[in-house]
Motif scaffolding. Structure first.
Motif, PDB file in Angstrom:
ATOM      1  N   ILE A 133     -41.772 -11.336 -16.756  1.00 55.83           N
ATOM      2  CA  ILE A 133     -40.736 -10.606 -17.324  1.00 55.83           C
ATOM      3  C   ILE A 133     -41.139  -8.986 -16.652  1.00 55.83           C
ATOM      4  O   ILE A 133     -40.139  -8.287 -16.294  1.00 55.83           O
ATOM      5  N   GLY A 134     -42.464  -8.805 -16.410  1.00 63.77           N
ATOM      6  CA  GLY A 134     -42.765  -7.808 -15.887  1.00 63.77           C
ATOM      7  C   GLY A 134     -42.315  -7.520 -14.515  1.00 63.77           C
ATOM      8  O   GLY A 134     -42.020  -6.534 -13.928  1.00 63.77           O
ATOM      9  N   ALA A 135     -42.424  -8.543 -13.786  1.00 65.35           N
ATOM     10  CA  ALA A 135     -42.096  -8.482 -12.169  1.00 65.35           C
ATOM     11  C   ALA A 135     -40.340  -8.301 -12.114  1.00 65.35           C
ATOM     12  O   ALA A 135     -40.034  -7.591 -11.379  1.00 65.35           O
ATOM     13  N   ILE A 136     -39.811  -8.777 -13.080  1.00 66.77           N
ATOM     14  CA  ILE A 136     -38.124  -8.604 -13.059  1.00 66.77           C
ATOM     15  C   ILE A 136     -37.843  -7.227 -13.649  1.00 66.77           C
ATOM     16  O   ILE A 136     -36.876  -6.400 -12.824  1.00 66.77           O
ATOM     17  N   ALA A 137     -38.650  -6.826 -14.548  1.00 61.36           N
ATOM     18  CA  ALA A 137     -38.388  -5.394 -14.965  1.00 61.36           C
ATOM     19  C   ALA A 137     -38.784  -4.353 -13.900  1.00 61.36           C
ATOM     20  O   ALA A 137     -37.951  -3.539 -13.501  1.00 61.36           O
ATOM     21  N   ALA A 138     -39.970  -4.671 -13.300  1.00 62.54           N
ATOM     22  CA  ALA A 138     -40.318  -3.819 -12.169  1.00 62.54           C
ATOM     23  C   ALA A 138     -39.157  -3.581 -10.806  1.00 62.54           C
ATOM     24  O   ALA A 138     -38.686  -2.531 -10.431  1.00 62.54           O
ATOM     25  N   LEU A 141     -45.247  -9.423  -6.763  1.00 66.86           N
ATOM     26  CA  LEU A 141     -44.877  -8.613  -8.076  1.00 66.86           C
ATOM     27  C   LEU A 141     -45.612  -9.179  -9.311  1.00 66.86           C
ATOM     28  O   LEU A 141     -46.268  -8.524 -10.146  1.00 66.86           O
ATOM     29  N   LEU A 142     -45.674 -10.530  -9.288  1.00 67.78           N
ATOM     30  CA  LEU A 142     -46.582 -11.131 -10.501  1.00 67.78           C
ATOM     31  C   LEU A 142     -47.837 -10.668 -10.631  1.00 67.78           C
ATOM     32  O   LEU A 142     -48.293 -10.431 -11.606  1.00 67.78           O
ATOM     33  N   ALA A 143     -48.457 -10.759  -9.212  1.00 67.27           N
ATOM     34  CA  ALA A 143     -49.949 -10.422  -9.080  1.00 67.27           C
ATOM     35  C   ALA A 143     -50.250  -8.870  -9.652  1.00 67.27           C
ATOM     36  O   ALA A 143     -51.188  -8.858 -10.179  1.00 67.27           O
ATOM     37  N   PHE A 144     -49.204  -7.836  -9.138  1.00 68.02           N
ATOM     38  CA  PHE A 144     -49.598  -6.630  -9.327  1.00 68.02           C
ATOM     39  C   PHE A 144     -49.410  -6.242 -10.846  1.00 68.02           C
ATOM     40  O   PHE A 144     -49.855  -5.206 -11.529  1.00 68.02           O
ATOM     41  N   VAL A 145     -48.379  -7.141 -11.599  1.00 69.51           N
ATOM     42  CA  VAL A 145     -48.179  -6.765 -13.086  1.00 69.51           C
ATOM     43  C   VAL A 145     -49.676  -7.250 -13.547  1.00 69.51           C
ATOM     44  O   VAL A 145     -50.260  -6.397 -14.518  1.00 69.51           O
TER      45      VAL A 145
END
Length: 327
Positions: free
Chosen positions: A15-20, A282-286
């Motif tokens: 969810i965080g990756a998609i939002a970013a 993206l997944l990693a940086f969230v």
């Protein structure tokens, strides 16, 4: 660990990756920096629920996987053209950083030997990972490990903001900015983030340079262990211990770079791989954003921060001056 325990946290990362990505596409800043900011807000404004922690803690796995896949976008011919020069810069900057931190800690600020060594390892090699690796070989106290790790994390947060600003103000090329970030910033995640945020070229060189620097961890652990063992206050590490500390994704990164240079991937396949590693980052940086905890940073002692700050200013300035001449 069962997949059921990981799923809630993995879902949160997605969810965080998609939002970013959505925020960046809507005209916001770089998507990777947005991802870190979202993780930071989740941790410090809301708090990560316990049920999400197992899945979110997998962010280091996704970072390693993304770095391995990034190897497919590199040409070994380009790397070999300037790789030897970059390797010399990596070794030189790492050595200077270690010496500067140790000198300041022991001779100027009177920091305890082991704490100074942990700060030197973290600043010169690979951040908290180096702190933990060296701590195990020199019998450092838990409070010293905590101080050193918190100091490194503080500067990870600061350099995530400052380096992109400096890069834009000085209009640094992709190679110069990438190598500069790779040799002078501390932890792998922030280095990759600011590199990719600058440009694709900067992201590749920042990652490659940082991996070369990370590979020095075994030398540093062995050196510190030998020093403290001679003084009768530490144990010599085994080969198994040194291998366990070596960043394995370096091997995968180089393997895919070799395959790509040999023409193993078509243009379409390389585009798919690039898309895959961008999503993995993206997944990693969230998840990385959740590692920046204000409560822990507030406990950092003033003296370790001053030691590392002076060292960072000296080393980053000198390395940038050298790189602008070389490239």
């Amino acid at each position: 660990m069962s997949a059921r325990r990981l799923l809630p946290g993995l879902f949160a990362l997605c969810i965080g990756a998609i939002a970013a990505r959505a925020i960046a596409l809507a005209g916001g800043p770089n998507h990777l920096l947005v991802a870190i900011a979202l993780g930071f807000v989740l941790e410090n404004a809301v708090g990560v629920p316990e049920r999400l922690e197992p899945g979110i803690e997998t962010h280091k796995l996704w970072l390693g996987a993304g770095i391995v896949l990034m190897g497919a976008s590199l040409s070994l011919g380009t790397v070999l053209d300037v790789g030897g020069l970059v390797l010399l810069v990596v070794i030189g900057v790492a050595g200077v950083t270690l010496v500067v931190v140790e000198t300041l800690a022991r001779n100027v600020f009177g920091v305890a030997d082991r704490l100074g060594s942990l700060l030197a390892a973290g600043a010169s090699i690979c951040g908290v990972s180096a702190v933990v690796a060296v701590a195990g070989s020199i019998d450092a106290r838990e409070d010293q490990i905590a101080y050193a790790a918190a100091t490194v994390l503080l500067f990870d947060a600061v350099t995530l903001v400052v380096y992109p600003i400096v890069g834009d103000l000085l209009d640094l090329s992709g190679i110069v900015f990438g190598v500069w970030a790779g040799v002078s910033m501390f932890s792998t995640g922030p280095v990759v983030a600011v590199g990719v945020a600058h440009s694709e070229v900067a992201g590749q060189w920042a990652t490659m340079t940082k991996l070369a620097r990370n590979a020095l961890i075994g030398v540093v652990v062995l050196g510190y262990a030998s020093y403290y063992a001679r003084s009768g206050t530490g144990d010599r590490p085994s080969l198994r211990t040194l291998w366990s500390e070596f960043p394995k994704f370096v091997v995968g990164f180089l393997a895919l770079a070799a395959l790509a240079s040999a023409g193993a991937f078509s243009a379409a396949q390389q585009a798919s791989i690039e898309n895959a590693y961008n999503w993995l980052f993206l997944l990693a940086f969230v998840g990385l954003g959740t590692e920046i905890r204000l409560a822990e940073l507030r406990t950092t002692g003033t003296t370790p921060v001053v030691v590392v700050l002076v060292s960072l200013l000296v080393v980053s300035t000198l390395s940038l001056a050298v790189l602008t001449v070389l490239f």
